[in-house]
Design an enzyme around this catalytic site. Structure first.
Site, short mmCIF file in Angstrom:
data_model
loop_
_atom_site.label_atom_id
_atom_site.label_comp_id
_atom_site.label_asym_id
_atom_site.label_seq_id
_atom_site.Cartn_x
_atom_site.Cartn_y
_atom_site.Cartn_z
N GLU A 25 0.84 -1.20 0.00
CA GLU A 25 0.00 0.00 0.00
C GLU A 25 0.87 1.25 0.00
OE1 GLU A 25 -2.47 -0.25 3.42
OE2 GLU A 25 -3.83 -1.73 2.58
N GLY A 38 -13.08 24.92 33.04
CA GLY A 38 -12.99 24.32 31.71
C GLY A 38 -14.05 23.28 31.41
N GLY A 82 -17.84 21.68 38.59
CA GLY A 82 -16.58 22.20 39.10
C GLY A 82 -16.60 23.70 39.20
#
Length: 1037
Positions: A93, A228, A223
């Protein structure tokens, strides 16, 4: 990443007809079930047409059809992995792909997955060994030479080097962006500019999601504000959305739910994406959906609701969650930890709660530097300043990003120092705006409580804070404190004290400052710098004063105008005379209180907490005249002028917590103290001259009693006896509620017989012993579960297995003369022995083998590969088959850097891999050697804690065990050994040969106090590892 795309004549790409956008060449056994499956899945999800090989076009010879697929693909991705060159299909390949690159300007994107590009380019290591074998096996040497040329050419093409610690999300994101730049016009995945710390947290959450299971699951991510949550949720969406037949990410649910129009837009988006409908223009459609949002029971879907703060927002959008199709997933981000419990009760789902933690020091440093310097480390000369900014941000990504971006590209150390000083004084408005969202969601009472904690109560025990607030507000504040905890505004630390993130506290102080400017009145006066002074006016309305100066300062204060004062917190204030204290005071927290007694005219009947450590107070006749009927907490630690504790049954009859640690000149305690029925905690640690305690102890509520370091607490016995013994009264048997007893003196040879009758004693801590008490009858202390022996000169221990038959934990530290550890009860599950230099190695070996015998660990087993093993990167790839709970049946911590020889798998590093058969369900053990390096100024002087995380991967089944432990208090090497029976693994389906991977990780510790490094790890298990057969498999000594 700036990735060079190999472009040729633009017209060739226009005229060439591509059937597929991307062809992927990869070694199936290496990456099919992890990295490559994720890569293909994500690209497919975003509309990129990828040829899926599945080996249908492969036969004895590589099929012409497969060559045609490569020719008809616009881009080829080559995933070079360790066994890529073993496959002749892959090599053929590769040759064809490079032909198409030259002939048809095909774009080639190589990914070096945990192999070095130089190994591919120069055919070193496994690539070289494999090509040599091919030359021996194949007669056509020219074909092998083509493979060598192709590998060399491909190794020189710019690509991605995916190391074992490389964030895979970042790499896949970059691959997608490169493909997008080739004008394929596909939707860009969520942009995370610097994805530091994302991969490990995404891994944790994906373990909870377990997307291969067929149940309907919900994960609530909660949190701190700015931690985030949205970023992590977006990253998860990008990684797993392609697994579902329908998916949607609904942002800002709280904000959009405030108006009818916003609610309509949310429902319309959900209806369109999930149900496959159009827009909802007819007036009745919204109502119908609101009444019963019927989710398609045949369609596996993913829904992410971002920033939810009320249950009604979820029910408005999802309706009855019990109608979801099997395998569906719901993710909710929120600041409210308790949102899950309500959802779990109302909906029939498998629910999980995930608290998103702050970044550790290393992650914080990298993220800050990426924003401040556009590289992952500080510029020369900035390292110390960077550490100061990291300490300020305390792992909050929002603060690290904003501050780092503000400082870029300023290349001026003076400017940085000025900026740091400004941040210390004034919270950045962008940070304040985000942090304040949680505060704005509180009711007025909760806001007041939060501001009181931020200003005056942070660092006090939670139960003391509750008593103070209850006195101030005339109602139990427990519920409101729980709300603050749920919203991550406060937390309770390992010592039971209320605390909060530094920036959350700064947010509270900034709110107080702004409110004072608006109202022109001061309800809370806060002075933290030398330039601060109390105002001349407005003191009549003040309810709290904090005077915390960085250096000692002389100041005369007239409290006569502060009639409403409830809180008084003072540090570094030198005040020659205090003639008056307000009657409304609930808290006096004054370190080094300068006066020998409280003012003679005080009437502090509402005072709840009196904390004056290190003060000049004497507890003289002026103090004896006080009537502090509401007082619950009294702390006179380190007060050198106290010689006698007076009659508290008259002064403070309702006291609950009494701390007298290190009162060196305390000699006598009034007999009445032994009759205080409300007293729950009493500490006399290091009162080395104490000679008399109450003879009659009827402290029916006492749970913890500390007498450590009271070396003078002894008496001469009857005439004719020559020994000295501890002067503890027989009435100690009356302490029926006592759960923890801490004693310590070199004069302790025997424990009074009354000790053994303490019905609820669970923890016995003994310090500074010359000998272990000898008069202990079998099965004394009926509920004793833990013994600690520290800093003692003992040489032997008694027959613990017969005397303390129910003991489950034993902690021995710094007993330098201890020579032997006896046999322990079979129910023992945790032993820690450190700092015992005289302990013979045979005792340590016997201890480890006893635990092995308790769990039925097989003996005398060897690994066909030998004891040394390669270091394997722990896979954080998806999907996972199933998550299982890992239950440990025993843990031992001893000093040392050597792994016992009977561990038949050993390695340098933090992770290890081995193979097992179906008999893996037999018990096994694993271990890790760590190096603890304390900062010099903290060693022996501070208690530090850390979290041990053990990750286990059994053929895609993920297990995790976490526990919090105290950091050993001296710099040295330590061996942790963990034992496990088969109960944790009984639901795992094993093959005839199954790969298992283990990884150790230490987190949640303060690296400014101590560094913890993993040196080695090992496993004792009946394995089916392949024999070692190449140099690449060997580990350097």
């Amino acid at each position: 990443m700036a990735f060079p795309i190999n472009k040729g004549d633009p017209s060739s790409s226009i005229t060439h007809q591509y059937r597929y956008d991307v062809f992927v060449s990869f070694r199936g056994e290496d990456t099919r079930n992890n990295f490559t499956s994720i890569l293909i899945g994500i690209l497919s999800h975003h509309g990129i047409n990828i040829f899926l090989d599945n080996e249908h076009l492969r036969g004895e010879e590589i099929s012409d059809k497969l060559f045609k697929v490569i020719e008809s693909s616009r881009i080829s991705i080559i995933v070079f992995s360790k066994n890529y060159a073993f496959s002749t299909w892959c090599l053929k390949e590769l040759v064809k792909i490079l032909e198409c690159k030259t002939k048809d300007q095909q774009i080639v994107l190589p990914i070096f997955y945990k192999v070095d590009p130089s190994e591919v380019r120069n055919q070193n290591g496994k690539f070289g060994e494999t090509l040599t074998k091919h030359e021996t096996k194949f007669k056509d040497k020219m074909e092998v030479q083509k493979w060598r040329i192709a590998l060399h050419e491909a190794g020189n093409i710019g690509g991605w080097h995916c190391k074992k610690d490389h964030p895979q999300f970042t790499l896949i994101k970059e691959v997608f962006e490169v493909i997008s730049r080739v004008e394929l016009n596909y939707t860009k995945i969520f942009d995370v500019k610097y994805p530091i710390g994302i991969d490990s947290r995404v891994e944790d959450i994906n373990c909870l999601l377990d997307i291969d299971s067929n149940d309907v699951r919900m994960v609530v991510i909660h949190g701190l504000p700015g931690i985030g949550k949205t970023t992590i949720a977006k990253s998860i969406y990008d990684l797993i959305a392609y697994h579902f037949e329908g998916s949607i990410f609904l942002e800002n649910v709280k904000e959009n739910s405030r108006t009818n129009d916003g609610k309509r837009q949310l429902r319309e988006a959900l209806y369109s994406e999930i149900l496959g409908g159009g827009t909802l223009k007819e007036p009745g459609a919204i109502k119908r959906i609101n009444m019963r949002m019927e989710m398609p029971q045949h369609k596996r879907i993913l829904i992410i609701l971002d920033d939810v703060d009320k249950l009604i927002q979820v029910t408005d959008l999802l309706g009855e969650c019990n109608c979801f199709a099997s395998g569906s997933r719901i993710i909710i981000t929120t600041r409210d930890e308790k949102l899950l419990s309500t959802l779990q009760e109302d909906y029939h789902l498998t629910c999980y709660n995930y608290r998103l933690m702050e970044l550790d020091k290393h992650e914080s440093r990298e993220l800050f530097c990426q924003h401040a310097f556009k590289e992952n480390k500080p510029k020369k000369g900035y390292s110390e300043l960077v550490d100061l900014f990291i300490s300020y941000a305390k792992g909050l990504p929002l603060a690290l990003k904003i501050i780092g971006s503000d400082l870029y590209p300023r290349d001026d150390i003076r400017c940085w120092k000025i900026a740091l000083d400004k941040y210390e004084r004034i919270l950045n408005p962008n940070i304040l705006e985000v942090l304040k969202i949680s505060y704005d969601g509180l009711d007025q009472t909760q806001q007041h409580i939060f501001l009181d904690i931020a200003s005056f109560l942070k660092g006090l025990c939670k139960d003391v804070v509750e008593l103070i607030l209850e006195s101030c507000n005339s109602y139990d504040p427990y519920y409101d404190i729980e709300i603050l905890k749920d919203k991550s505004l406060i937390f309770v630390d390992e010592r039971g004290k209320l605390s909060m993130h530094d920036l959350i506290q700064r947010m509270g102080l900034e709110i107080i400052k702004q409110e004072s400017k608006v109202s022109k009145k001061h309800k809370r006066l806060l002075c933290y710098d030398d330039a601060s002074d109390l105002p001349d006016t407005g003191l009549e309305e003040v309810e709290g004063i904090t005077l915390c100066f960085p250096q000692p300062r002389n100041m005369q204060i007239d409290f006569g105008r502060t009639k409403k004062l409830k809180y008084l917190t003072v540090r570094n204030l030198i005040c020659e005379d205090v003639k008056y204290l307000p009657n409304e005071l609930r808290l006096i927290d004054w370190n080094e209180f300068p006066l020998p007694s409280l003012p003679a005219t005080v009437n502090l009947q509402k005072l709840v907490a009196l904390r004056v450590p290190g003060s000049h107070i004497k507890l003289d006749e002026h103090f004896e005249r006080c009537r502090l009927t509401a007082l619950k907490y009294m702390d006179f630690s380190d007060c050198e002028n106290i010689t006698k504790l007076p009659d508290l049954s008259v002064i403070a009859p309702n006291i609950k917590r009494l701390e007298l640690d290190n009162c060196e000149n305390l000699v006598e305690i009034h007999q009445s103290v032994g009759l205080l029925e409300a007293l729950e905690y009493w500490s006399l640690a290091d009162c080395k001259n104490l000679k008399m305690i109450p003879r009659n102890l009827k402290l029916k509520s006492l749970r913890c009693f500390c007498l450590r370091g009271c070396g003078s607490l002894w008496k001469f016995p009857n005439i004719g006896q020559s020994t000295e013994r501890l002067a503890l009264p027989s009435s100690i048997r009356n302490l029926t509620s006592l759960q923890e007893l801490i004693i310590g003196t070199k004069y302790l040879n025997d424990l009074p017989s009354c000790f053994s009758t303490l019905p609820n004693l669970n923890v016995l801590c003994m310090y500074d012993l010359e000998n272990f008490p000898k008069n202990l009858a079998p099965d004394c202390f009926p509920k004793l579960g833990e013994i600690m022996v520290w800093d003692s000169n003992i040489t032997t221990l008694p027959d613990i297995s017969s005397i303390f038959s129910r003991l489950t934990r034993l902690d021995i530290h710094n007993c330098r003369n201890l020579q032997k550890i006896p046999r322990l009860p079979s129910c023992m599950d945790y032993v820690e022995v450190t700092g015992c230099k005289s302990l013979d190695s045979q005792s340590s070996r016997r201890l480890l083998r006893q635990f092995a015998k308790n769990v039925g660990l097989p003996r005398n087993i060897v690994c066909p590969r030998g004891s040394s093993h390669r270091d394997y990167a722990f896979e954080t790839d998806f999907p996972h088959k199933k998550r299982f709970s890992l239950k440990l049946d025993g843990q031992v911590l001893i000093q040392g850097s050597r792994i016992p020889k009977w561990f038949n798998h050993q390695i340098v590093g933090s992770s290890i891999s081995f193979s097992v058969g179906r008999k893996f369900l037999s018990p096994f053990a694993f271990c890790v050697v760590t190096q603890v390096q304390w900062e010099y100024s903290f060693e022996y002087s501070i208690a530090g804690y850390y979290t041990i995380n053990l990750f286990v991967d059994v053929d895609g089944y993920k297990g995790l065990h976490s526990c919090t432990r105290r950091i050993p208090i001296r710099t040295d090497s330590y061996l942790w050994v963990f034992y496990i029976s088969d109960s944790s693994l009984e639901d795992i389906i094993l093959n005839e040969r199954t790969d298992v991977k283990l990884q150790f990780e230490f987190s949640n510790y303060n690296p400014e106090i101590a560094e913890i490094t993993i040196k080695k790890c090992g496993v004792h298990v009946a394995c089916m590892c392949s024999p070692q057969n190449s140099a690449a498999d060997k580990v350097a000594a």
